[in-house]
Motif scaffolding. Structure first.
Motif, PDB file in Angstrom:
ATOM      1  N   GLU A  36       0.846  -1.193   0.000  1.00  0.00           N
ATOM      2  CA  GLU A  36       0.000   0.000   0.000  1.00  0.00           C
ATOM      3  C   GLU A  36       0.884   1.247   0.000  1.00  0.00           C
ATOM      4  O   GLU A  36       2.097   1.161   0.203  1.00  0.00           O
ATOM      5  N   GLU A  37       0.252   2.390  -0.168  1.00  0.00           N
ATOM      6  CA  GLU A  37       0.966   3.652  -0.012  1.00  0.00           C
ATOM      7  C   GLU A  37       1.359   3.791   1.460  1.00  0.00           C
ATOM      8  O   GLU A  37       0.692   3.249   2.352  1.00  0.00           O
ATOM      9  N   VAL A  38       2.428   4.534   1.711  1.00  0.00           N
ATOM     10  CA  VAL A  38       2.979   4.665   3.058  1.00  0.00           C
ATOM     11  C   VAL A  38       1.943   5.151   4.073  1.00  0.00           C
ATOM     12  O   VAL A  38       1.807   4.554   5.146  1.00  0.00           O
ATOM     13  N   PRO A  39       1.166   6.226   3.806  1.00  0.00           N
ATOM     14  CA  PRO A  39       0.189   6.653   4.814  1.00  0.00           C
ATOM     15  C   PRO A  39      -0.833   5.568   5.168  1.00  0.00           C
ATOM     16  O   PRO A  39      -1.240   5.457   6.317  1.00  0.00           O
ATOM     17  N   ALA A  40      -1.209   4.752   4.193  1.00  0.00           N
ATOM     18  CA  ALA A  40      -2.158   3.672   4.471  1.00  0.00           C
ATOM     19  C   ALA A  40      -1.525   2.618   5.372  1.00  0.00           C
ATOM     20  O   ALA A  40      -2.178   2.105   6.295  1.00  0.00           O
TER      21      ALA A  40
ATOM     22  N   LEU B 158       2.490  10.909  10.248  1.00  0.00           N
ATOM     23  CA  LEU B 158       1.318  11.202   9.420  1.00  0.00           C
ATOM     24  C   LEU B 158       0.886  12.656   9.507  1.00  0.00           C
ATOM     25  O   LEU B 158      -0.148  13.028   8.974  1.00  0.00           O
ATOM     26  N   VAL B 159       1.675  13.476  10.194  1.00  0.00           N
ATOM     27  CA  VAL B 159       1.385  14.910  10.291  1.00  0.00           C
ATOM     28  C   VAL B 159       1.744  15.541   8.947  1.00  0.00           C
ATOM     29  O   VAL B 159       2.795  15.255   8.370  1.00  0.00           O
ATOM     30  N   ASP B 160       0.871  16.393   8.442  1.00  0.00           N
ATOM     31  CA  ASP B 160       1.061  16.981   7.120  1.00  0.00           C
ATOM     32  C   ASP B 160       1.962  18.214   7.199  1.00  0.00           C
ATOM     33  O   ASP B 160       1.501  19.339   7.232  1.00  0.00           O
ATOM     34  N   THR B 161       3.262  17.967   7.255  1.00  0.00           N
ATOM     35  CA  THR B 161       4.232  19.062   7.215  1.00  0.00           C
ATOM     36  C   THR B 161       5.199  18.786   6.071  1.00  0.00           C
ATOM     37  O   THR B 161       5.534  17.630   5.797  1.00  0.00           O
ATOM     38  N   PRO B 162       5.659  19.820   5.409  1.00  0.00           N
ATOM     39  CA  PRO B 162       6.579  19.578   4.275  1.00  0.00           C
ATOM     40  C   PRO B 162       7.927  19.073   4.770  1.00  0.00           C
ATOM     41  O   PRO B 162       8.352  19.379   5.879  1.00  0.00           O
TER      42      PRO B 162
ATOM     43  N   SER C  73      -1.343   4.139   8.857  1.00  0.00           N
ATOM     44  CA  SER C  73      -2.694   4.197   9.437  1.00  0.00           C
ATOM     45  C   SER C  73      -3.137   2.823   9.911  1.00  0.00           C
ATOM     46  O   SER C  73      -3.765   2.688  10.967  1.00  0.00           O
ATOM     47  N   ARG C  74      -2.813   1.802   9.149  1.00  0.00           N
ATOM     48  CA  ARG C  74      -3.166   0.430   9.535  1.00  0.00           C
ATOM     49  C   ARG C  74      -2.486   0.063  10.862  1.00  0.00           C
ATOM     50  O   ARG C  74      -3.091  -0.557  11.729  1.00  0.00           O
ATOM     51  N   LEU C  75      -1.232   0.455  11.020  1.00  0.00           N
ATOM     52  CA  LEU C  75      -0.528   0.186  12.278  1.00  0.00           C
ATOM     53  C   LEU C  75      -1.188   0.931  13.436  1.00  0.00           C
ATOM     54  O   LEU C  75      -1.380   0.364  14.519  1.00  0.00           O
TER      55      LEU C  75
END
Length: 184
Positions: free
Chosen positions: A118-122, A176-180, A125-127
């Motif tokens: 899966e994509e990394v964020p998925a 998973l925090v949305d920071t650049p 999130s699963r973990l």
């Protein structure tokens, strides 16, 4: 006498899963049986979470590959130690720890991941979802075994399971925090 190994041995089951032997540890059979049931649920979920950590460690991708590859392996190692602690607590109560992967799959509350990558964020999130399921069950179990006077099991759950899962969830959630990655 021969040094030839005795191959293809079969034996009789000497204790059925879901039972407890009598041990002189100051807890009634019913208390020990209940604690073993709760711990086996936690144990099954911990083993599935461990397997997910290893899978995600192997298939990690992207700009943060190295950092995540290392942290997922570190978390898997910590979970491995915790799994042993929980299984040994079950055994010390006179129970049988769930250990066969096929049996574990029947017990776990954690959903099955796709066979592929899966994509990394998925994956992360699963973990996190796995940690949360374990934590919700562990908080409930800790309270109930404490009410029954099983201090040892309460300690394993609170000091081991809850403490480690909260810390690992925190580390994963921060990825998973949305920071650049870079400020331009």
């Amino acid at each position: 006498m021969s040094s030839q190994p005795w191959l293809h041995q079969e034996g009789v089951e000497i204790q059925a899963y879901g039972t407890v032997r009598q041990l002189p540890i100051g807890l009634s059979r019913d208390v020990r049986l209940y604690s073993c049931q709760r711990l086996n649920q936690i144990l099954a979920d911990l083993q599935i979470l461990h397997a997910l950590y290893k899978k995600h460690h192997w298939v990690m991708r992207g700009a943060t590959f190295y950092q995540l590859h290392l942290i997922l392996d570190k978390h898997a190692g910590e979970l491995s130690e915790l799994i042993d602690m929980v299984a040994e607590r079950i055994q010390s109560l006179g129970g049988i720890a769930v250990g066969d992967p096929r049996h574990i799959a029947e017990f776990t509350q954690i959903g099955r991941a796709p066979n592929g990558c899966e994509e990394v964020p998925a994956m992360l999130s699963r973990l996190l979802e796995g940690h949360e399921l374990i934590l919700m069950d562990s908080h409930d179990a800790a309270s109930k075994v404490d009410d029954q006077g099983d201090d040892g099991t309460n300690d394993v759950i609170v000091s081991g399971v809850i403490r480690l899962n909260e810390a690992q969830a925190w580390f994963i959630a921060e990825h998973l925090v949305d920071t650049p990655l870079l400020h331009v």
